[in-house]
Design an enzyme around this catalytic site. Structure first.
Site, PDB file in Angstrom:
ATOM      1  N   ARG A   1       1.220  -1.722   0.310  1.00  0.00           N
ATOM      2  CA  ARG A   1       0.064   0.117   0.119  1.00  0.00           C
ATOM      3  C   ARG A   1       0.570   0.994   0.114  1.00  0.00           C
ATOM      4  O   ARG A   1       0.349   2.211  -0.865  1.00  0.00           O
ATOM      5  CB  ARG A   1      -0.674   0.185   1.261  1.00  0.00           C
ATOM      6  CG  ARG A   1      -2.139  -0.489   1.019  1.00  0.00           C
ATOM      7  CD  ARG A   1      -2.609  -1.256   1.858  1.00  0.00           C
ATOM      8  NE  ARG A   1      -1.412  -2.571   2.849  1.00  0.00           N
ATOM      9  CZ  ARG A   1      -1.426  -3.918   2.546  1.00  0.00           C
ATOM     10  NH1 ARG A   1      -2.442  -3.650   1.769  1.00  0.00           N
ATOM     11  NH2 ARG A   1      -0.690  -4.753   3.157  1.00  0.00           N
TER      12      ARG A   1
ATOM     13  N   ARG B   1      11.636   3.631   2.987  1.00  0.00           N
ATOM     14  CA  ARG B   1      11.416   2.898   3.903  1.00  0.00           C
ATOM     15  C   ARG B   1      12.864   2.062   4.434  1.00  0.00           C
ATOM     16  O   ARG B   1      13.247   1.393   3.485  1.00  0.00           O
ATOM     17  CB  ARG B   1       9.988   1.630   3.877  1.00  0.00           C
ATOM     18  CG  ARG B   1       9.969   0.668   4.257  1.00  0.00           C
ATOM     19  CD  ARG B   1       8.720  -0.249   3.846  1.00  0.00           C
ATOM     20  NE  ARG B   1       7.647   0.757   4.292  1.00  0.00           N
ATOM     21  CZ  ARG B   1       6.464   0.121   4.612  1.00  0.00           C
ATOM     22  NH1 ARG B   1       6.589  -0.994   4.285  1.00  0.00           N
ATOM     23  NH2 ARG B   1       5.531   0.900   4.930  1.00  0.00           N
TER      24      ARG B   1
ATOM     25  N   HIS C   1       5.826   5.636  11.126  1.00  0.00           N
ATOM     26  CA  HIS C   1       4.977   6.079  10.045  1.00  0.00           C
ATOM     27  C   HIS C   1       4.028   6.412   9.977  1.00  0.00           C
ATOM     28  O   HIS C   1       2.917   6.855   9.736  1.00  0.00           O
ATOM     29  CB  HIS C   1       4.334   4.282   9.886  1.00  0.00           C
ATOM     30  CG  HIS C   1       4.234   3.890   8.197  1.00  0.00           C
ATOM     31  ND1 HIS C   1       4.324   5.143   7.513  1.00  0.00           N
ATOM     32  CD2 HIS C   1       3.663   2.942   7.814  1.00  0.00           C
ATOM     33  CE1 HIS C   1       3.743   4.789   5.987  1.00  0.00           C
ATOM     34  NE2 HIS C   1       3.251   3.251   5.959  1.00  0.00           N
TER      35      HIS C   1
HETATM   36  N1  ASP Z   1       1.916  -1.640   6.878  1.00  0.00           N
HETATM   37  C1  ASP Z   1       2.164  -1.150   8.370  1.00  0.00           C
HETATM   38  C2  ASP Z   1       3.412  -0.653   8.566  1.00  0.00           C
HETATM   39  O1  ASP Z   1       4.651  -0.679   7.321  1.00  0.00           O
HETATM   40  C3  ASP Z   1       1.247  -2.487   9.009  1.00  0.00           C
HETATM   41  C4  ASP Z   1       2.274  -3.629   9.369  1.00  0.00           C
HETATM   42  O2  ASP Z   1       3.277  -4.074   8.286  1.00  0.00           O
HETATM   43  O3  ASP Z   1       1.844  -4.312   9.895  1.00  0.00           O
HETATM   44  O4  ASP Z   1       4.117  -0.742   9.818  1.00  0.00           O
END
Ligand code: ASP
Length: 309
Positions: free
Chosen positions: A58, A109, A137
């Site tokens: 996402r 990231r 985040h």
């Molecule tokens: N997509 C979110 C994150 O990158 C939550 C997860 O990975 O559980 O922190």
């Protein structure tokens, strides 16, 4: 083209939820409202680099979609640990110095807390923290808060139960910090000891005068909450498998839990879900997590507009 009031640039980088005050939040949300569902050319000629050292669906795709919808271009690498010069031993700092020459904004990231701040210290362009290990985040928190406002009308006065992995769950850390800017918010942190929320965040909430409590029993609070914010147990961050197993058996949302949830409340989750929300819950109108994910594009358009527009 959507016209928005021009304001002096108030953000150089997006590294932490701490950077936001109520005025800046209103600015982001007004931009998101104006840009949602639109195509625009306001960032034509600008380039966004996505540098992802950890998996993402996402966040990366919604940032890329947001940039393309604003007329900008996208370059980048996923699995940056294998597919960038990191595998040859290049430091994050050197990589960032290079990518700064190729793009106007770097969406990063990384698996280490603090990596985005390290990147911003050497970057000559804007850096966005798209998740730094168990740290923060912030753009997820913006879309989470935007979701609470659009689902419930306002975040003021809400009682939110954060559930699951509150120790490593960076989205929890960032959202709790944004919510602390709101009047009358109450928080309950629902998790077994091994993944309960850290003392740092507790201290910051206490200093801001936010009432909160810790428990491992969702059934004690479920009938009084406005928002259940469920999270995945972050398997990749555990060094002790026994701890992971203990955490994994923690809170699960299913039809029985939904029966006790107030009619006007919502269930959120940053996704991906593993088994901490039963799929039988998806049909319930209070299950807001897919609507929440959809808000990611408009929020990231707003963030890019704020940084580059
Ligand atoms: N997509 C979110 C994150 O990158 C939550 C997860 O990975 O559980 O922190």
């Amino acid at each position: 083209m959507v016209t928005l009031a021009t304001q002096p640039r108030r953000l150089e980088h997006v590294l932490s939820s701490d950077q936001f005050d109520r005025g800046l939040l209103e600015d982001v949300f007004a931009r998101a409202d104006a840009l949602a569902g639109r195509r625009d050319t306001r960032l034509a000629g600008r380039i966004m680099a996505t540098l992802f050292y950890e998996p993402s669906t996402r966040t990366r795709l919604s940032f890329e979609s947001a940039m393309l919808r604003l007329g900008g271009a996208v370059i980048g690498t996923e699995a940056a640990r294998e597919f960038s010069s990191a595998i040859k031993g290049e430091t994050l700092e050197d990589t960032i110095r290079m990518v700064s020459q190729y793009a106007d904004v770097i969406v990063l990231r990384h698996d280490q807390a603090g990596a985005a701040a390290r990147a911003a210290a050497v970057a000559s362009v804007a850096v966005v923290n798209a998740g730094d290990g168990p740290g923060e985040h912030p753009t997820q928190a913006l879309l989470d808060l935007y979701t609470i406002r659009s689902e419930l009308g306002s975040a003021d006065g809400v009682h939110i139960a954060f559930c699951g992995d509150l120790r490593f769950g960076r989205t929890v850390h960032s959202l709790a910090q944004l919510l602390r800017l709101h009047e009358g918010v109450r928080m309950t942190f629902v998790a077994p000891e091994v993944v309960q929320v850290g003392s740092d965040l507790q201290a910051r909430l206490a200093a801001a005068g936010v009432p909160f409590r810790l428990t491992d029993r969702l059934d004690e609070v479920i009938s009084t909450v406005d928002v259940v914010y469920q999270t995945r147990v972050q398997k990749e961050r555990f060094t002790d498998l026994d701890d992971f197993e203990a955490a994994r058996r923690s809170i699960r949302i299913d039809r029985a839990v939904m029966r006790a949830l107030p009619r006007r409340a919502i269930v959120m989750h940053p996704l991906p879900r593993v088994d901490e929300i039963a799929t039988e819950v998806d049909e319930d109108p209070r299950a807001a997590y897919f609507r929440q994910a959809r808000n990611g594009v408009a929020i990231r358009m707003a963030v890019l507009d704020l940084l580059l527009g």
